[in-house]
Design a protein around this motif. Structure first.
Motif, PDB file in Angstrom:
ATOM      1  N   GLN A   1       0.842  -1.187   0.000  1.00  0.00           N
ATOM      2  CA  GLN A   1       0.000   0.000   0.000  1.00  0.00           C
ATOM      3  C   GLN A   1       0.883   1.244   0.000  1.00  0.00           C
ATOM      4  O   GLN A   1       1.957   1.256   0.589  1.00  0.00           O
ATOM      5  N   VAL A   2       0.395   2.270  -0.682  1.00  0.00           N
ATOM      6  CA  VAL A   2       1.130   3.517  -0.808  1.00  0.00           C
ATOM      7  C   VAL A   2       0.373   4.625  -0.092  1.00  0.00           C
ATOM      8  O   VAL A   2      -0.854   4.698  -0.173  1.00  0.00           O
ATOM      9  N   GLN A   3       1.106   5.453   0.604  1.00  0.00           N
ATOM     10  CA  GLN A   3       0.504   6.635   1.207  1.00  0.00           C
ATOM     11  C   GLN A   3       0.879   7.844   0.355  1.00  0.00           C
ATOM     12  O   GLN A   3       2.046   8.044   0.014  1.00  0.00           O
ATOM     13  N   LEU A   4      -0.124   8.632   0.032  1.00  0.00           N
ATOM     14  CA  LEU A   4       0.075   9.813  -0.800  1.00  0.00           C
ATOM     15  C   LEU A   4      -0.407  11.041  -0.026  1.00  0.00           C
ATOM     16  O   LEU A   4      -1.519  11.033   0.517  1.00  0.00           O
ATOM     17  N   VAL A   5       0.414  12.068   0.018  1.00  0.00           N
ATOM     18  CA  VAL A   5       0.060  13.290   0.738  1.00  0.00           C
ATOM     19  C   VAL A   5       0.275  14.480  -0.188  1.00  0.00           C
ATOM     20  O   VAL A   5       1.409  14.763  -0.605  1.00  0.00           O
ATOM     21  N   GLU A   6      -0.815  15.178  -0.487  1.00  0.00           N
ATOM     22  CA  GLU A   6      -0.737  16.369  -1.322  1.00  0.00           C
ATOM     23  C   GLU A   6      -0.518  17.608  -0.455  1.00  0.00           C
ATOM     24  O   GLU A   6      -0.966  17.655   0.703  1.00  0.00           O
ATOM     25  N   SER A   7       0.140  18.579  -1.042  1.00  0.00           N
ATOM     26  CA  SER A   7       0.327  19.866  -0.371  1.00  0.00           C
ATOM     27  C   SER A   7       0.538  20.941  -1.420  1.00  0.00           C
ATOM     28  O   SER A   7       0.731  20.635  -2.596  1.00  0.00           O
ATOM     29  N   ALA A  23       3.642  13.697  -2.135  1.00  0.00           N
ATOM     30  CA  ALA A  23       4.714  12.905  -1.537  1.00  0.00           C
ATOM     31  C   ALA A  23       4.224  11.487  -1.343  1.00  0.00           C
ATOM     32  O   ALA A  23       3.156  11.257  -0.765  1.00  0.00           O
ATOM     33  N   ALA A  24       5.008  10.539  -1.821  1.00  0.00           N
ATOM     34  CA  ALA A  24       4.631   9.129  -1.746  1.00  0.00           C
ATOM     35  C   ALA A  24       5.521   8.389  -0.768  1.00  0.00           C
ATOM     36  O   ALA A  24       6.716   8.640  -0.675  1.00  0.00           O
ATOM     37  N   SER A  25       4.922   7.483  -0.038  1.00  0.00           N
ATOM     38  CA  SER A  25       5.684   6.619   0.865  1.00  0.00           C
ATOM     39  C   SER A  25       5.016   5.254   0.887  1.00  0.00           C
ATOM     40  O   SER A  25       3.888   5.098   0.434  1.00  0.00           O
ATOM     41  N   GLY A  26       5.712   4.271   1.435  1.00  0.00           N
ATOM     42  CA  GLY A  26       5.147   2.935   1.483  1.00  0.00           C
ATOM     43  C   GLY A  26       5.758   2.067   0.411  1.00  0.00           C
ATOM     44  O   GLY A  26       6.955   2.120   0.153  1.00  0.00           O
ATOM     45  N   SER A  27       4.937   1.298  -0.273  1.00  0.00           N
ATOM     46  CA  SER A  27       5.427   0.311  -1.230  1.00  0.00           C
ATOM     47  C   SER A  27       5.756   0.927  -2.578  1.00  0.00           C
ATOM     48  O   SER A  27       5.157   0.618  -3.598  1.00  0.00           O
ATOM     49  N   CYS A  96      -3.813  13.362  -5.815  1.00  0.00           N
ATOM     50  CA  CYS A  96      -2.921  12.503  -6.574  1.00  0.00           C
ATOM     51  C   CYS A  96      -3.329  11.045  -6.337  1.00  0.00           C
ATOM     52  O   CYS A  96      -3.915  10.701  -5.311  1.00  0.00           O
ATOM     53  N   ASN A  97      -3.015  10.246  -7.314  1.00  0.00           N
ATOM     54  CA  ASN A  97      -3.489   8.865  -7.349  1.00  0.00           C
ATOM     55  C   ASN A  97      -2.421   7.942  -7.910  1.00  0.00           C
ATOM     56  O   ASN A  97      -1.737   8.289  -8.866  1.00  0.00           O
ATOM     57  N   LYS A  98      -2.279   6.802  -7.275  1.00  0.00           N
ATOM     58  CA  LYS A  98      -1.449   5.723  -7.803  1.00  0.00           C
ATOM     59  C   LYS A  98      -2.248   4.432  -7.642  1.00  0.00           C
ATOM     60  O   LYS A  98      -2.552   4.028  -6.527  1.00  0.00           O
ATOM     61  N   ASP A  99      -2.591   3.838  -8.757  1.00  0.00           N
ATOM     62  CA  ASP A  99      -3.378   2.598  -8.763  1.00  0.00           C
ATOM     63  C   ASP A  99      -4.667   2.838  -7.959  1.00  0.00           C
ATOM     64  O   ASP A  99      -5.478   3.673  -8.305  1.00  0.00           O
ATOM     65  N   LEU A 100      -4.841   2.126  -6.842  1.00  0.00           N
ATOM     66  CA  LEU A 100      -6.060   2.264  -6.045  1.00  0.00           C
ATOM     67  C   LEU A 100      -5.883   3.215  -4.868  1.00  0.00           C
ATOM     68  O   LEU A 100      -6.802   3.391  -4.071  1.00  0.00           O
ATOM     69  N   ASP A 101      -4.720   3.813  -4.740  1.00  0.00           N
ATOM     70  CA  ASP A 101      -4.419   4.672  -3.604  1.00  0.00           C
ATOM     71  C   ASP A 101      -4.613   6.141  -3.953  1.00  0.00           C
ATOM     72  O   ASP A 101      -4.204   6.586  -5.021  1.00  0.00           O
ATOM     73  N   TRP A 102      -5.216   6.866  -3.021  1.00  0.00           N
ATOM     74  CA  TRP A 102      -5.501   8.285  -3.202  1.00  0.00           C
ATOM     75  C   TRP A 102      -5.010   9.074  -2.001  1.00  0.00           C
ATOM     76  O   TRP A 102      -5.051   8.595  -0.878  1.00  0.00           O
TER      77      TRP A 102
END
Length: 112
Positions: A1-7, A23-27, A96-102
């Motif tokens: 799973q990816v964590q995405l944080v917009e700013s 900013a992306a973190s996780g997998s 921002c979005n990556k695959d199923l993560d928002w």
């Protein structure tokens, strides 16, 4: 799973600029990922804005092409959305979005 944080959102006058960050973190593995920016204006459905692919290629919605630029810093990893010549109709929450993560989004308000 990816964590995405917009700013980077905020209030700006028409014609102004803002730079959003995701900013992306996780997998996240190396630089093999595709990030998309979406936005949702009040009372409207969420719409796609831009994509940056693994090799750095980009695509934009016609409404923002020539005004917005998406880029990435693989070392962080962070994706940016540079928005120039902003218009009141750009007012929206940007995600921002990556695959199923928002991410949770950042609000951009453009005053006329």
């Amino acid at each position: 799973q990816v964590q995405l944080v917009e700013s980077g959102g905020g209030l700006v006058q028409a014609g102004g600029s803002l730079r959003l960050s995701c900013a992306a973190s996780g997998s996240i593995f190396s630089n093999i990922y595709v990030i998309r920016w979406y936005r949702q204006a009040p009372g409207k459905t969420r719409e796609w804005v831009a994509t940056i692919a693994t090799g750095g290629s980009t695509n934009y919605a016609s409404s923002v092409k020539g005004r917005f630029t998406v880029s990435r810093d693989n070392a962080k990893p962070t994706v940016y959305l540079q928005m120039n010549n902003l218009k009141p109709e750009d007012t929206a929450v940007y995600y921002c979005n990556k695959d199923l993560d928002w991410g949770k989004g950042t609000l951009v308000t453009v005053s006329s």
